[in-house]
Design a protein around this motif. Structure first.
Motif, PDB file in Angstrom:
ATOM      1  N   CYS A   1       0.844  -1.162  -0.122  1.00  0.00           N
ATOM      2  CA  CYS A   1      -0.120   0.055  -0.077  1.00  0.00           C
ATOM      3  C   CYS A   1       0.842   1.221  -0.052  1.00  0.00           C
ATOM      4  CB  CYS A   1      -0.996   0.095   1.107  1.00  0.00           C
ATOM      5  SG  CYS A   1      -1.899   1.602   1.226  1.00  0.00           S
ATOM      6  N   PRO A   2       0.541   2.199  -0.865  1.00  0.00           N
ATOM      7  CA  PRO A   2       1.468   3.259  -0.958  1.00  0.00           C
ATOM      8  C   PRO A   2       1.209   4.412   0.060  1.00  0.00           C
ATOM      9  CG  PRO A   2      -0.312   3.482  -2.514  1.00  0.00           C
ATOM     10  CD  PRO A   2      -0.217   2.096  -2.226  1.00  0.00           C
ATOM     11  N   VAL A   3       0.050   4.534   0.646  1.00  0.00           N
ATOM     12  CA  VAL A   3      -0.363   5.404   1.688  1.00  0.00           C
ATOM     13  C   VAL A   3       0.609   5.464   2.938  1.00  0.00           C
ATOM     14  CG1 VAL A   3      -2.221   6.384   3.180  1.00  0.00           C
ATOM     15  CG2 VAL A   3      -2.880   5.315   0.811  1.00  0.00           C
TER      16      VAL A   3
ATOM     17  N   PHE B   1      -1.360   4.044   8.460  1.00  0.00           N
ATOM     18  CA  PHE B   1      -2.593   3.442   7.713  1.00  0.00           C
ATOM     19  C   PHE B   1      -2.077   1.920   6.858  1.00  0.00           C
ATOM     20  CE2 PHE B   1      -4.661   2.669   3.731  1.00  0.00           C
ATOM     21  CZ  PHE B   1      -5.882   2.926   3.896  1.00  0.00           C
TER      22      PHE B   1
ATOM     23  N   PRO C   1      -4.072  -1.489   5.245  1.00  0.00           N
ATOM     24  CA  PRO C   1      -5.072  -2.269   4.758  1.00  0.00           C
ATOM     25  C   PRO C   1      -5.374  -3.320   5.550  1.00  0.00           C
ATOM     26  CG  PRO C   1      -3.714  -2.174   2.854  1.00  0.00           C
ATOM     27  CD  PRO C   1      -3.266  -1.349   3.780  1.00  0.00           C
TER      28      PRO C   1
ATOM     29  N   CYS D   1      -7.312   6.082   1.080  1.00  0.00           N
ATOM     30  CA  CYS D   1      -7.371   4.929   0.112  1.00  0.00           C
ATOM     31  C   CYS D   1      -7.375   5.712  -1.264  1.00  0.00           C
ATOM     32  CB  CYS D   1      -8.212   3.916   0.676  1.00  0.00           C
ATOM     33  SG  CYS D   1      -8.283   2.922  -0.845  1.00  0.00           S
TER      34      CYS D   1
ATOM     35  N   ASN E   1      -7.597   3.890  -4.112  1.00  0.00           N
ATOM     36  CA  ASN E   1      -8.275   2.973  -4.900  1.00  0.00           C
ATOM     37  C   ASN E   1      -7.180   2.535  -5.954  1.00  0.00           C
ATOM     38  OD1 ASN E   1     -11.744   2.882  -5.147  1.00  0.00           O
ATOM     39  ND2 ASN E   1     -10.669   3.285  -3.332  1.00  0.00           N
ATOM     40  N   CYS E   2      -5.776   2.740  -5.434  1.00  0.00           N
ATOM     41  CA  CYS E   2      -4.768   2.260  -6.533  1.00  0.00           C
ATOM     42  C   CYS E   2      -5.158   0.693  -7.078  1.00  0.00           C
ATOM     43  CB  CYS E   2      -3.438   2.377  -5.912  1.00  0.00           C
ATOM     44  SG  CYS E   2      -2.986   1.321  -4.779  1.00  0.00           S
ATOM     45  N   GLY E   3      -5.526  -0.088  -6.014  1.00  0.00           N
ATOM     46  CA  GLY E   3      -5.980  -1.623  -6.365  1.00  0.00           C
ATOM     47  C   GLY E   3      -4.565  -2.668  -6.003  1.00  0.00           C
ATOM     48  N   HIS E   4      -3.584  -1.908  -5.666  1.00  0.00           N
ATOM     49  CA  HIS E   4      -2.402  -2.809  -5.329  1.00  0.00           C
ATOM     50  C   HIS E   4      -2.883  -3.898  -4.307  1.00  0.00           C
ATOM     51  CE1 HIS E   4       2.100  -2.485  -6.140  1.00  0.00           C
ATOM     52  NE2 HIS E   4       1.606  -3.701  -6.236  1.00  0.00           N
TER      53      HIS E   4
ATOM     54  N   LEU F   1     -11.338  -3.071  -2.137  1.00  0.00           N
ATOM     55  CA  LEU F   1     -11.976  -1.737  -3.073  1.00  0.00           C
ATOM     56  C   LEU F   1     -13.838  -1.910  -2.783  1.00  0.00           C
ATOM     57  CD1 LEU F   1      -9.852  -1.339  -6.326  1.00  0.00           C
ATOM     58  CD2 LEU F   1      -9.533  -0.587  -3.994  1.00  0.00           C
TER      59      LEU F   1
ATOM     60  N   MET G   1     -14.368  -0.852   0.685  1.00  0.00           N
ATOM     61  CA  MET G   1     -13.833   0.468   0.997  1.00  0.00           C
ATOM     62  C   MET G   1     -15.303   1.487   0.637  1.00  0.00           C
ATOM     63  SD  MET G   1     -11.123   1.545   1.937  1.00  0.00           S
ATOM     64  CE  MET G   1      -9.650   0.688   1.588  1.00  0.00           C
TER      65      MET G   1
HETATM   66  S1  SF4 Z   1      -6.166   0.419  -2.979  1.00  0.00           S
HETATM   67 FE1  SF4 Z   1      -5.312  -0.451  -1.246  1.00  0.00          FE
HETATM   68  S2  SF4 Z   1      -3.125  -0.443  -1.548  1.00  0.00           S
HETATM   69 FE2  SF4 Z   1      -4.166   1.274  -2.949  1.00  0.00          FE
HETATM   70  S3  SF4 Z   1      -4.280   2.801  -1.467  1.00  0.00           S
HETATM   71 FE3  SF4 Z   1      -6.164   1.628  -0.959  1.00  0.00          FE
HETATM   72  S4  SF4 Z   1      -5.565   0.433   0.601  1.00  0.00           S
HETATM   73 FE4  SF4 Z   1      -3.525   1.304   0.084  1.00  0.00          FE
END
Ligand code: SF4
Ligand code: SF4
Length: 422
Positions: free
Chosen positions: A64-66, A75, A77, A99, A101-104, A116, A119
């Motif tokens: 997760c980039p956050v 933060f 996930p 978040c 929603n990058c989907g990683h 997602l 979320m």
């Molecule tokens: S989609 Fe997943 S990896 Fe991307 S920012 Fe949200 S929680 Fe982090």
């Protein structure tokens, strides 16, 4: 209904191994602050059962980039899922809005937890049912989309006026059936993103491809509004766009933005009777180059790196196409950043990030620009209006980023078009 009498339904939630018994009906419990989460869980009980599969392995969090941002280090996930499962997620805070929603996380999860969807369902409870905090900028963007069909309270006519004023001629006056282009809000209204559309239309004209834009009729594609949880507005714009496409007998719809691409891909899966093929414009332009219908000059020894939009790469697996285009350009040397392809680093613009006010020094796009500089690129190229905007904003007024140019791939192609094409 007396809540005390019906607080007895076992939806499968466990706390320290013991069942958490919840209300059966869907109304808000009397004590809102203590029962928001119960309500959230009840309303998304399908997703909740799925959450039981999460083994808390933490693989999602490591991608997760956050948490790369100092302000959001906590933060994750993994803990997000755990807190949701236990009903401990604080819906009154900002956590849910971080978040992008990058989907990683979803892509790497070995148990296919639909993070997602979870979320979006939780955001839905907050946005449409007032169960928590919504950032003001997101509130105002979704209200504008519901009333005006775009996030900035713009007149529909302005979406297309600039095209008429710029003298770009649609359909070239030929008899041939034109292709249909969907502009999207950013490309329709944002001055900078319009330049990328202009470049793309110039390429199409060079290759003598007639095109038609339904810009005065089209409204927001609904991708971001759905991801921030406003399902009603997303459904409203979906229907408006669907009717416009059907009225115009659209068979193939070319889109500029990866966000529009995702929205319409999902929409037509739900409506197979529409029989409309949605194609990224990037794909058509790749074909035109490949077929020799556009001839390019030699570029002056330039190092270029490509920033993968998450909604192309992680969400749809479109990774090679832009690289093949760059590799076909003489004089361009393609270099990769530390994170690229499916492993690319998010710009921060997805999932409502584009509408949030994030302070300088706390943006993912700044980390991304550093990566571009570190790989020695002269130009950072992308293929998404959100990414372009986030990356350019990150670089503004900062000496450190003075020497790197940020462009859309259509602009780079447009710059190289040879006169002999015309
Ligand atoms: S989609 Fe997943 S990896 Fe991307 S920012 Fe949200 S929680 Fe982090
Ligand atoms: S990767 Fe999947 S299973 Fe592992 S903690 Fe994240 S959501 Fe749970």
């Amino acid at each position: 209904m007396n809540h005390n009498e019906v607080k007895n339904v076992d939806y499968g939630f466990r706390l320290s191994g013991k069942p958490i018994l919840l209300y059966q009906d869907r109304s808000l419990a009397a004590d809102e602050s203590t029962h928001h989460m119960e309500k959230a869980l009840r309303q998304m009980s399908m997703e909740y059962y799925t959450l039981e599969r999460c083994l808390q392995c933490g693989i999602c969090s490591s991608y997760c980039p956050v948490h790369l941002l100092k302000a959001n280090e906590s933060f994750s996930p993994r803990s997000f899922i755990q807190k949701t499962r236990l009903g401990l997620l604080d819906l009154s805070g900002d956590e849910l809005w971080m978040c992008t929603n990058c989907g990683h996380c979803q892509m790497v999860c070995p148990f296919e937890i639909p993070l997602l969807d979870v979320m979006a369902s939780l955001r839905h409870l907050i946005v449409e049912q007032g169960a928590g905090h919504v950032p003001v900028s997101i509130k105002s963007s979704i209200a504008s989309i519901a009333s005006f069909g775009n996030p900035w309270k713009e007149e529909p006519a302005n979406r297309v006026k600039w095209i008429q004023e710029s003298g770009i001629s649609q359909s070239l006056g030929t008899e041939e059936t034109p292709i249909y282009l969907f502009l999207g809000c950013f490309t329709g209204y944002d001055r900078r993103a319009r330049q990328t559309a202009e470049a793309a239309m110039h390429i199409l004209q060079t290759a003598r491809i007639p095109f038609k834009i339904m810009a005065e009729e089209e409204v927001c594609c609904g991708d971001t509004v759905r991801r921030v949880g406003d399902f009603s507005t997303s459904e409203k714009v979906r229907k408006i766009n669907r009717d416009i496409f059907l009225k115009n007998h659209v068979k193939q719809l070319y889109v500029f933005s990866p966000h529009c691409f995702n929205a319409f891909q999902d929409m037509f899966v739900k409506e197979p009777e529409c029989e409309i093929q949605v194609v990224p414009l990037l794909e058509l332009i790749f074909d035109l180059l490949h077929q020799g219908l556009i001839k390019l000059n030699t570029y002056q020894n330039t190092r270029v790196t490509f920033h993968d939009p998450c909604f192309f790469s992680k969400h749809r697996g479109i990774i090679d196409l832009p690289r093949q285009i760059l590799d076909s350009m003489t004089g361009i040397e393609r270099v990769e950043m530390e994170h690229y392809g499916k492993n690319s680093l998010c710009c921060g613009g997805g999932g409502g990030g584009i509408w949030r006010d994030i302070k300088k020094g706390e943006r993912l796009s700044e980390i991304r620009l550093d990566e571009a500089i570190n790989c020695g690129a002269d130009i950072l190229v992308t293929s998404c209006p959100y990414c372009l905007s986030m990356l350019e904003d990150a670089g503004k007024g900062d000496e450190k980023y003075r020497d790197i140019e940020i462009m859309d791939i259509f602009e780079l192609i447009g710059k190289g078009i040879r006169d002999e094409n015309n």
